[in-house]
Scaffold this motif. Structure first.
Motif, PDB file in Angstrom:
ATOM      1  N   ALA A   8      35.177  -0.748  28.731  1.00  9.13           N
ATOM      2  CA  ALA A   8      36.518  -0.363  28.299  1.00  9.13           C
ATOM      3  C   ALA A   8      36.661  -0.496  26.785  1.00  9.13           C
ATOM      4  CB  ALA A   8      37.570  -1.217  29.005  1.00  9.13           C
ATOM      5  N   ARG A   9      36.112  -1.578  26.221  1.00 13.20           N
ATOM      6  CA  ARG A   9      36.172  -1.743  24.759  1.00 13.20           C
ATOM      7  C   ARG A   9      35.362  -0.668  24.050  1.00 13.20           C
ATOM      8  NH1 ARG A   9      34.538  -7.629  24.255  1.00 13.20           N
ATOM      9  NH2 ARG A   9      34.422  -7.311  26.437  1.00 13.20           N
ATOM     10  N   TRP A  10      34.172  -0.342  24.601  1.00  9.41           N
ATOM     11  CA  TRP A  10      33.353   0.706  23.996  1.00  9.41           C
ATOM     12  C   TRP A  10      34.096   2.035  24.035  1.00  9.41           C
ATOM     13  CZ3 TRP A  10      31.601   5.223  26.216  1.00  9.41           C
ATOM     14  CH2 TRP A  10      30.753   5.980  25.418  1.00  9.41           C
ATOM     15  N   TRP A  11      34.694   2.360  25.187  1.00  7.57           N
ATOM     16  CA  TRP A  11      35.414   3.621  25.331  1.00  7.57           C
ATOM     17  C   TRP A  11      36.600   3.669  24.374  1.00  7.57           C
ATOM     18  CZ3 TRP A  11      34.485   8.223  27.027  1.00  7.57           C
ATOM     19  CH2 TRP A  11      35.537   9.122  27.153  1.00  7.57           C
ATOM     20  N   ASP A  12      37.353   2.572  24.245  1.00 11.16           N
ATOM     21  CA  ASP A  12      38.483   2.529  23.318  1.00 11.16           C
ATOM     22  C   ASP A  12      38.019   2.762  21.882  1.00 11.16           C
ATOM     23  OD1 ASP A  12      40.309   2.122  25.338  1.00 11.16           O
ATOM     24  OD2 ASP A  12      40.413  -0.059  25.042  1.00 11.16           O
ATOM     25  N   GLY A  13      36.894   2.151  21.509  1.00  6.78           N
ATOM     26  CA  GLY A  13      36.363   2.339  20.161  1.00  6.78           C
ATOM     27  C   GLY A  13      35.922   3.771  19.919  1.00  6.78           C
ATOM     28  N   ALA A  14      35.256   4.373  20.894  1.00  8.75           N
ATOM     29  CA  ALA A  14      34.810   5.760  20.750  1.00  8.75           C
ATOM     30  C   ALA A  14      36.009   6.700  20.675  1.00  8.75           C
ATOM     31  CB  ALA A  14      33.900   6.145  21.911  1.00  8.75           C
ATOM     32  N   GLU A  15      37.001   6.443  21.511  1.00 11.13           N
ATOM     33  CA  GLU A  15      38.201   7.278  21.514  1.00 11.13           C
ATOM     34  C   GLU A  15      38.948   7.163  20.183  1.00 11.13           C
ATOM     35  OE1 GLU A  15      42.008   7.980  24.453  1.00 11.13           O
ATOM     36  OE2 GLU A  15      41.058   6.010  24.385  1.00 11.13           O
ATOM     37  N   TRP A  33      37.633   6.311  17.274  1.00 12.07           N
ATOM     38  CA  TRP A  33      36.813   6.949  16.246  1.00 12.07           C
ATOM     39  C   TRP A  33      36.996   8.463  16.284  1.00 12.07           C
ATOM     40  CZ3 TRP A  33      32.740  10.417  16.770  1.00 12.07           C
ATOM     41  CH2 TRP A  33      32.067  10.717  15.587  1.00 12.07           C
ATOM     42  N   LEU A  34      36.964   9.043  17.487  1.00 10.39           N
ATOM     43  CA  LEU A  34      37.116  10.488  17.616  1.00 10.39           C
ATOM     44  C   LEU A  34      38.510  10.940  17.194  1.00 10.39           C
ATOM     45  CD1 LEU A  34      35.827  13.152  18.495  1.00 10.39           C
ATOM     46  CD2 LEU A  34      36.662  12.696  20.803  1.00 10.39           C
ATOM     47  N   ALA A  35      39.537  10.173  17.555  1.00  8.75           N
ATOM     48  CA  ALA A  35      40.910  10.543  17.211  1.00  8.75           C
ATOM     49  C   ALA A  35      41.154  10.508  15.710  1.00  8.75           C
ATOM     50  CB  ALA A  35      41.894   9.611  17.922  1.00  8.75           C
ATOM     51  N   GLN A  36      40.376   9.721  14.964  1.00 15.44           N
ATOM     52  CA  GLN A  36      40.562   9.619  13.523  1.00 15.44           C
ATOM     53  C   GLN A  36      39.800  10.699  12.747  1.00 15.44           C
ATOM     54  OE1 GLN A  36      39.352   5.601  12.723  1.00 15.44           O
ATOM     55  NE2 GLN A  36      41.352   4.763  13.268  1.00 15.44           N
ATOM     56  N   GLN A  37      38.981  11.483  13.443  1.00 11.12           N
ATOM     57  CA  GLN A  37      38.209  12.527  12.774  1.00 11.12           C
ATOM     58  C   GLN A  37      39.085  13.731  12.476  1.00 11.12           C
ATOM     59  OE1 GLN A  37      35.065  11.955  11.749  1.00 11.12           O
ATOM     60  NE2 GLN A  37      35.439   9.940  12.620  1.00 11.12           N
ATOM     61  N   TRP A  38      38.620  14.540  11.543  1.00 11.28           N
ATOM     62  CA  TRP A  38      39.270  15.793  11.190  1.00 11.28           C
ATOM     63  C   TRP A  38      39.156  16.731  12.395  1.00 11.28           C
ATOM     64  CZ3 TRP A  38      36.715  20.164   8.113  1.00 11.28           C
ATOM     65  CH2 TRP A  38      37.666  21.027   7.577  1.00 11.28           C
ATOM     66  N   PHE A  39      40.188  17.564  12.646  1.00  9.64           N
ATOM     67  CA  PHE A  39      40.223  18.367  13.866  1.00  9.64           C
ATOM     68  C   PHE A  39      38.984  19.244  14.062  1.00  9.64           C
ATOM     69  CE2 PHE A  39      41.270  22.227  16.206  1.00  9.64           C
ATOM     70  CZ  PHE A  39      41.560  21.668  17.438  1.00  9.64           C
ATOM     71  N   LEU A  81      32.469  18.234  18.195  1.00  9.11           N
ATOM     72  CA  LEU A  81      31.924  17.144  19.004  1.00  9.11           C
ATOM     73  C   LEU A  81      32.272  17.300  20.483  1.00  9.11           C
ATOM     74  CD1 LEU A  81      32.529  14.085  16.666  1.00  9.11           C
ATOM     75  CD2 LEU A  81      30.334  15.078  17.317  1.00  9.11           C
ATOM     76  N   VAL A  82      33.501  17.667  20.763  1.00 11.83           N
ATOM     77  CA  VAL A  82      33.911  17.836  22.159  1.00 11.83           C
ATOM     78  C   VAL A  82      33.164  19.010  22.787  1.00 11.83           C
ATOM     79  CG1 VAL A  82      35.860  18.486  23.641  1.00 11.83           C
ATOM     80  CG2 VAL A  82      36.142  16.717  21.915  1.00 11.83           C
TER      81      VAL A  82
END
Length: 76
Positions: free
Chosen positions: A6-13, A15-21, A27-28
């Motif tokens: 859960a912590r890994w998934w939260d961190g990945a999410e 990180w992805l949410a902070q990227q430029w669109f 990536l998606v």
């Protein structure tokens, strides 16, 4: 163990949410396109297998009943 996932998934999410669109989009797509293509292939093979089994069963019933054992698409 689940807390670690859960912590890994939260961190990945996060990180992805902070990227430029455009980066998020690439990536998606890089992950989802092969995943969806593989899933579509598996579903296709499964449906073909079931259709083959049902087709064999139907042809077997037709020949056992004394019907025509030829082309399954032919009309009697």
């Amino acid at each position: 163990m689940f807390d670690g996932v859960a912590r890994w998934w939260d961190g990945a999410e996060l990180w992805l949410a902070q990227q430029w669109f455009p980066v998020q989009f690439v990536l998606v797509i890089a992950v989802l396109l092969p995943l969806c293509a593989g899933l579509a292939w598996v579903i296709h093979r499964g449906v073909d297998g079931v259709a083959d089994l049902l087709g064999r069963s139907r042809r077997g019933d037709r020949t056992a009943a004394g019907g025509e054992g030829g082309d399954p698409g032919a009309r009697s």
